[in-house]
Enzyme design. Structure first.
Site, PDB file in Angstrom:
ATOM      1  N   SER B  46      38.155  43.413  47.062  1.00  0.00           N
ATOM      2  CA  SER B  46      37.083  43.371  48.053  1.00  0.00           C
ATOM      3  C   SER B  46      37.022  44.667  48.877  1.00  0.00           C
ATOM      4  O   SER B  46      35.927  45.118  49.203  1.00  0.00           O
ATOM      5  CB  SER B  46      37.232  42.156  48.958  1.00  0.00           C
ATOM      6  OG  SER B  46      38.495  42.150  49.568  1.00  0.00           O
ATOM      7  N   CYS B  76      36.298  34.696  44.127  1.00  0.00           N
ATOM      8  CA  CYS B  76      37.482  35.429  44.578  1.00  0.00           C
ATOM      9  C   CYS B  76      37.117  36.521  45.580  1.00  0.00           C
ATOM     10  O   CYS B  76      36.807  36.212  46.729  1.00  0.00           O
ATOM     11  CB  CYS B  76      38.258  35.967  43.374  1.00  0.00           C
ATOM     12  SG  CYS B  76      39.919  36.520  43.796  1.00  0.00           S
ATOM     13  N   ARG B 124      45.821  36.422  42.574  1.00  0.00           N
ATOM     14  CA  ARG B 124      45.970  37.013  43.927  1.00  0.00           C
ATOM     15  C   ARG B 124      44.836  36.517  44.810  1.00  0.00           C
ATOM     16  O   ARG B 124      44.137  37.283  45.478  1.00  0.00           O
ATOM     17  CB  ARG B 124      45.952  38.548  43.852  1.00  0.00           C
ATOM     18  CG  ARG B 124      47.263  39.162  43.346  1.00  0.00           C
ATOM     19  CD  ARG B 124      47.150  40.674  43.195  1.00  0.00           C
ATOM     20  NE  ARG B 124      46.570  41.282  44.377  1.00  0.00           N
ATOM     21  CZ  ARG B 124      47.266  41.849  45.359  1.00  0.00           C
ATOM     22  NH1 ARG B 124      48.574  41.940  45.268  1.00  0.00           N
ATOM     23  NH2 ARG B 124      46.672  42.357  46.406  1.00  0.00           N
ATOM     24  N   HIS B 159      38.440  31.662  39.432  1.00  0.00           N
ATOM     25  CA  HIS B 159      37.579  32.435  38.523  1.00  0.00           C
ATOM     26  C   HIS B 159      37.020  31.588  37.382  1.00  0.00           C
ATOM     27  O   HIS B 159      37.587  31.603  36.283  1.00  0.00           O
ATOM     28  CB  HIS B 159      38.382  33.581  37.903  1.00  0.00           C
ATOM     29  CG  HIS B 159      38.804  34.614  38.884  1.00  0.00           C
ATOM     30  ND1 HIS B 159      37.982  35.630  39.300  1.00  0.00           N
ATOM     31  CD2 HIS B 159      39.970  34.797  39.534  1.00  0.00           C
ATOM     32  CE1 HIS B 159      38.621  36.392  40.168  1.00  0.00           C
ATOM     33  NE2 HIS B 159      39.836  35.898  40.329  1.00  0.00           N
ATOM     34  N   GLU B 161      34.672  32.317  35.568  1.00  0.00           N
ATOM     35  CA  GLU B 161      34.253  33.243  34.505  1.00  0.00           C
ATOM     36  C   GLU B 161      35.401  33.590  33.564  1.00  0.00           C
ATOM     37  O   GLU B 161      35.183  34.175  32.507  1.00  0.00           O
ATOM     38  CB  GLU B 161      33.637  34.510  35.120  1.00  0.00           C
ATOM     39  CG  GLU B 161      34.614  35.530  35.685  1.00  0.00           C
ATOM     40  CD  GLU B 161      35.157  35.187  37.079  1.00  0.00           C
ATOM     41  OE1 GLU B 161      34.925  34.053  37.559  1.00  0.00           O
ATOM     42  OE2 GLU B 161      35.830  36.039  37.672  1.00  0.00           O
TER      43      GLU B 161
END
Lengths: 290, 184
Positions: B46, B76, B124, B159, B161
């Site tokens: 980020s 995330c 994480r 996630h 994806e």
């Protein structure tokens, strides 16, 4: 596949499109993070200085690595010597996010690499060609990078390694199914890995460029050649304006296909690291660990 | 319908594959915002994405588009970026690296409101430590909120994806369809 291996490959997926920067102090780590690095590599000396100092180069002081872990929120990587599984155990004990079993340090073993499947923590390894990449993956590496030639600021070796890997991948894709067994034999890797590359046209793990990246244009070149992200070692903190150069390389990796953006990013960066030509260096680190 | 995916850094290609599997057209956003029926902010770092977003002048246009009810899905790092302290559009506070370093990353399976049990991959990962009254919590792991919705915004700390399960993406596409139908 084991849960841990998958999770470790997936962390590398999150790093894609990003720049991983070598840092030697918490201060440099903060500069790298603020500039947009997706991870940092904590080490006592950057490759250019390792090269200049000579002698045996080892894993960094865990206390120094901890200082960097405390300074930033992005993943922190650290290097251990090729084959030095005790150094790797120490790095795992301090909960490093990724271990680089690296030819930049002096190899500890000239035959065996670390059995990386024994570890919970992920490993990235360098490779010059597809055979090396798949052998490291077979040993448990969950991320690959080109070896390039660390600490030189000369991109030629990274280009050579990435081009070779990509052309060998294209060759495997073009083979008939019954030719894959012989290819596996020649590459000295298990058939299943060869089959994966044949079917998917890529490595089963993320593949970054490393070793000689010094400018935004270098980063863009490597991305266009098929790298999924870039490691920058000496290129940033050996340059005139590390902060600005770091930001520029981060943005160059995002916009690697946009020459107009790259042109503006490349302006006024100050002095690049001096660099050493391939033909001028005594020690080829890329020849360590095959 | 066309879905935009923020492609500054991180696992944007994985979302692209997921949407292509569902037969949805995608567009990658790098330098400037292009209109689409929805936006996905992928996993990655980020701090890295925020930095690039601000430098490229994407911060304000994206923030405005989301405030104007563009359907958005953050996974995330995407969850973190939508929270109070980043884009400031969703009334949640994310706790970064809530599960520690990479050794704390894990897979699990939990109940997701309206969908059922789904596989969840946490790398994480953050979780949601505070949520305002307009936020509906959609999933919890060990009592921590890991998925939520507020009007046009959907977030997961994990996630989807990275798995074969397309149900969360389908939920987001349903949100995108509903909103585009409401528009004249």
């Amino acid at each position: 596949m084991e849960d841990r291996t998958t999770l470790n490959r997936q962390l590398a997926q999150m790093l894609k499109g990003g720049v991983i920067m070598d840092v030697t102090t918490p201060e440099q780590a903060r500069i790298a993070e603020a500039a947009g690095a997706c991870a940092v590599m904590a080490l006592e000396r950057i490759p250019a200085d390792i090269r200049a100092a000579g002698g045996v180069s080892r894993m960094s002081d865990p206390k120094m690595i901890r200082g960097i872990q405390e300074a930033v929120t992005i993943p922190v990587m650290a290097k251990c010597r090729i084959g030095h599984f005790a150094e790797a155990q120490i790095l795992e004990a301090i909960e490093i996010d990724y271990i680089d079993e690296s030819e930049v340090l002096s190899p500890a073993d000239d035959i065996y690499h670390i059995d990386k499947r024994k570890f919970k923590v992920p490993f990235v390894c360098g490779a010059k060609d597809l055979g090396e990449a798949l052998r490291r993956i077979n040993e448990g590496a969950t991320m690959i990078r080109t070896k390039g030639e660390p600490g030189t600021g000369d991109i030629i070796q990274a280009v050579r390694h990435m081009r070779l890997m990509q052309s060998e991948i294209r060759r495997l894709v073009s083979l008939n199914d019954d030719e894959l067994y012989e290819a596996a034999k020649q590459l000295r890797v298990p058939f299943e890995l060869v089959q994966y590359v044949h079917e998917n046209g890529k490595l089963p793990v993320v593949n970054f460029a490393a070793g000689g990246v010094a400018t935004p244009a270098d980063a863009a070149l490597m991305m266009q050649l098929g790298a999924e992200g870039v490691f920058v070692g000496s290129g940033i903190f050996k340059s005139g304006n590390p902060e600005k150069r770091a930001q520029a390389i981060v943005k160059a990796v995002t916009n690697y296909n946009n020459p107009a953006v790259l042109a503006s990013l490349s302006e006024d960066l100050g002095e690049a690291m001096v660099g050493i030509n391939e033909s001028e260096i005594q020690l080829l680190m890329a020849e360590r660990g095959k | 319908m066309k879905i935009a995916i923020l492609a500054l850094q991180g696992a944007f290609a994985e979302h692209e594959h997921m949407l292509h599997r569902l037969g949805i057209e995608t567009i990658l956003i790098r330098e400037h915002w292009e209109d689409a029926s929805g936006l996905i902010i992928p996993g990655g770092e980020s701090t890295s994405m925020m930095r690039i977003m601000k430098d490229e002048g994407l911060f304000e246009p994206l923030r405005q588009a989301i405030l104007d009810e563009l359907p958005v899905f953050g996974t995330c790092a995407g969850l973190i970026m939508l929270d109070r302290n980043h884009l400031g559009v969703m009334d949640i506070k994310a706790r970064r690296n809530a599960y520690g370093r990479q050794l704390g990353s894990f897979n699990t399976e939990e109940e997701f409101a309206g969908i059922g049990r789904i596989p969840m991959t946490f790398i994480r990962a953050p979780y949601i430590e505070e949520a305002g009254p307009e936020v509906e919590i959609l999933a919890r792991v060990d009592s921590k909120a890991v998925a939520a919705r507020q009007k046009n915004m959907l977030v997961t700390a994990f996630h989807p994806e990275l798995t074969d399960d397309t149900r969360i993406h389908e939920l987001f596409l349903k949100m995108a369809t509903t909103v585009s139908k409401e528009q004249p």
